[in-house]
Design an enzyme around this catalytic site. Structure first.
Site, PDB file in Angstrom:
ATOM      1  N   ASP A 173     -42.359  -4.388  -8.843  1.00  0.00           N
ATOM      2  CA  ASP A 173     -41.322  -3.664  -7.948  1.00  0.00           C
ATOM      3  C   ASP A 173     -40.034  -3.688  -9.102  1.00  0.00           C
ATOM      4  O   ASP A 173     -39.355  -4.501  -9.366  1.00  0.00           O
ATOM      5  CB  ASP A 173     -40.724  -4.679  -6.967  1.00  0.00           C
ATOM      6  N   SER A 179     -30.336  12.715 -12.475  1.00  0.00           N
ATOM      7  CA  SER A 179     -31.359  14.043 -12.675  1.00  0.00           C
ATOM      8  C   SER A 179     -30.551  15.139 -12.756  1.00  0.00           C
ATOM      9  O   SER A 179     -29.385  15.217 -11.867  1.00  0.00           O
ATOM     10  CB  SER A 179     -32.319  13.899 -11.370  1.00  0.00           C
TER      11      SER A 179
HETATM   12  O1  LIG Z   1     -35.523  -1.944   0.006  1.00  0.00           O
HETATM   13  C1  LIG Z   1     -35.968  -0.931  -0.402  1.00  0.00           C
HETATM   14  C2  LIG Z   1     -35.581   0.438  -0.288  1.00  0.00           C
HETATM   15  C3  LIG Z   1     -34.244   0.536   0.402  1.00  0.00           C
HETATM   16  C4  LIG Z   1     -34.322   0.858   1.952  1.00  0.00           C
HETATM   17  C5  LIG Z   1     -33.303   0.939   2.561  1.00  0.00           C
HETATM   18  C6  LIG Z   1     -31.947   0.799   1.929  1.00  0.00           C
HETATM   19  C7  LIG Z   1     -31.770   0.256   0.690  1.00  0.00           C
HETATM   20  C8  LIG Z   1     -33.015   0.178  -0.074  1.00  0.00           C
HETATM   21  N1  LIG Z   1     -36.905  -0.962  -1.428  1.00  0.00           N
HETATM   22  N2  LIG Z   1     -37.557  -2.254  -2.028  1.00  0.00           N
HETATM   23  C9  LIG Z   1     -37.570  -2.427  -3.177  1.00  0.00           C
HETATM   24  N3  LIG Z   1     -38.239  -3.538  -3.248  1.00  0.00           N
HETATM   25  C10 LIG Z   1     -38.638  -3.850  -2.296  1.00  0.00           C
HETATM   26  C11 LIG Z   1     -39.155  -5.253  -2.056  1.00  0.00           C
HETATM   27  C12 LIG Z   1     -39.350  -5.537  -0.560  1.00  0.00           C
HETATM   28  C13 LIG Z   1     -39.024  -4.473   0.282  1.00  0.00           C
HETATM   29  C14 LIG Z   1     -38.195  -3.305   0.221  1.00  0.00           C
HETATM   30  C15 LIG Z   1     -38.119  -3.073  -1.283  1.00  0.00           C
END
Ligand SMILES: O=C(Cc1ccccc1)Nn1cnc2ccccc21
Length: 331
Positions: A34, A198
Site C-alpha cells: 500500500d 498531472s
Molecule cells: O483510504 C483510502 C482511500 C480513501 C477513501 C476515502 C477518503 C480518503 C481516502 N485508501 N486506502 C489506502 N490504503 C488503505 C488501506 C486500507 C483501507 C483503505 C486504504
C-alpha cells in the site's frame, strides 16, 4: 541487492496481494502493498477470535527471531474509516527474495470489521514515506526504507494488471516490463504520500487535451480512481447511460454501454497514460441490475486526487524514493 514478487488481484481487482515471509521458521502471509500508508501491520495471534475470519496469523511467540518492542504501540485509521491497532515486534521479513532482518512488524490486537470481512487479506505493507508511520513512542521505517541502502537502485516498481497476476520489483527496473520511455515527475513527500501533479487529461482518443493541474497521490491501496468533479463530469458526459446515483454513492452506467471512452492522463512533456474504457466498469451495483459502478469517482470527499488501482494497472510505475520522483510508462 534486489527483489521481485508476483502480485495477485482479488475479484474486480479490488486489491492486489503478495506472499510475504515473516519470522523464523518462515510464516507466509498474503499482504497488500500500500503506497498510500506507511505501517507494516499483520493479523496476529494477539487478536480476539471474533475479529478473525480465515486470515493467516503472524505468531511472534513461535518465531525464534522476534523481539517484542516493549512499550511500543500503533493505531492507524484509513481514509475509508477502517482502522487497526496493536503491539510492535522486530523480526526478519522477506518479500520476493529481498530480506530485511530487523523490520518493525506491527502485530494487530484490534481490526475494524472491513478488515475482518476481507478473509484473503492478512495485512498491509505500507510503502508510503516513514514520516506518517503511526508507531509510538518512535515512528518506524517502512520495509523499503530499511532495504533501500542495500539495493542496486533506490526504487521499487508496480506492475498491476487487470484481472491477471502482476509484479512488484525492488531495487531495479525491468526494461522488458514496459513500452517506450519512462517519464519521470517530481514527488512531494512532505505529507508522507507519493504526491505529484498531472498536467491534465483527455476523454477519448479524439477528445481535446484539457490543461488543468491535478494534484494527487499514487496509491496502490486504493481501488478506484478518485478525480476532481469537473474531470468526472467531462468523462461521464460521454457515456449515454451514465448517471450520478447518490443511493449508490457515485456514478453508474449500463455495464454493456458501448460508449464508454478511454481516459488519458498527462504525466510530463506531452506523455499521456491511456486507461482503457473497460477498466471503468468496476462492479455490478447489485445482483439483479445491469448497471455498473464506475471505476472513476469524485475525489470531493478526500480533498486531493487518488490515482488508485484503476489508473495504476494501466501503467508501469516507478516509485523512486532515492530521487523523490515517480516514473510512468505505457505497457
Ligand atoms: O483510504 C483510502 C482511500 C480513501 C477513501 C476515502 C477518503 C480518503 C481516502 N485508501 N486506502 C489506502 N490504503 C488503505 C488501506 C486500507 C483501507 C483503505 C486504504
Amino acid at each position: 541487492d534486489r527483489g521481485s514478487v508476483q502480485n495477485l488481484p482479488k475479484s474486480y481487482d479490488v486489491e492486489y496481494l503478495m506472499p510475504v515471509s515473516l519470522g523464523t521458521p518462515a510464516q507466509q502471509l498474503n499482504l497488500d502493498l500500500d503506497t498510500g500508508s506507511s505501517d507494516f501491520w499483520v493479523f496476529s495471534t494477539l487478536l480476539k477470535e471474533s475479529m478473525i475470519n480465515g486470515q493467516t496469523l503472524y505468531d511472534p511467540n513461535t518465531s525464534t527471531t522476534s523481539d517484542k518492542m516493549e512499550g511500543y504501540t500503533w493505531k492507524i485509521t484509513y481514509g475509508d474509516e477502517s482502522y487497526s491497532s496493536g503491539d510492535v515486534y522486530i523480526d526478519t521479513v522477506t518479500i520476493g527474495d529481498l530480506t530485511v532482518s530487523t523490520q518493525a512488524v506491527e502485530a494487530a490486537k484490534v481490526v475494524s470489521e472491513e478488515f475482518t470481512a476481507d478473509s484473503d487479506n492478512d495485512g498491509l505493507v505500507g510503502l508510503g514515506f516513514g514520516i506518517i508511520n503511526t508507531v509510538q513512542p518512535y515512528k518506524q521505517k517502512t520495509f523499503f526504507e530499511k532495504a533501500m541502502p542495500g539495493l542496486d537502485s533506490p526504487v521499487f516498481t508496480a506492475d498491476l494488471k487487470a484481472g491477471a497476476p502482476g509484479r512488484y520489483n525492488f531495487g531495479y527496473i525491468d526494461d522488458d516490463a514496459y513500452l517506450g520511455n519512462i517519464t519521470y515527475v517530481p514527488v512531494d513527500s512532505s505529507d508522507g504520500f507519493w504526491r505529484w501533479v498531472s498536467p491534465g487529461f483527455q476523454v477519448g482518443s479524439t477528445g481535446s487535451f484539457n490543461s488543468t493541474r491535478i494534484h494527487g497521490i499514487a496509491d496502490t491501496g486504493t481501488t478506484l480512481l478518485l478525480l476532481p468533479d469537473g474531470v468526472c463530469e467531462a468523462f461521464y458526459s460521454q457515456i449515454a447511460s451514465a448517471e450520478y446515483e447518490p443511493s449508490q454513492g457515485g456514478y453508474t452506467f449500463e455495464c454493456d454501454d458501448s460508449t464508454v471512452p478511454d481516459f488519458y492522463f498527462g504525466t510530463d512533456n506531452g506523455q499521456m497514460i491511456r486507461i482503457p474504457g473497460s477498466y471503468m466498469s468496476y462492479s455490478k451495483t447489485d445482483t439483479s441490475s445491469q448497471r455498473c459502478f464506475g471505476g472513476m469517482q469524485s475525489d470531493s470527499g478526500v480533498g486531493f486526487t487518488i490515482w488508485g488501482d484503476v489508473a495504476l494497472k494501466a501503467a508501469f510505475v516507478v516509485f523512486d524514493q532515492g530521487n523523490e520522483q515517480l516514473g510512468w510508462a505505457e505497457k
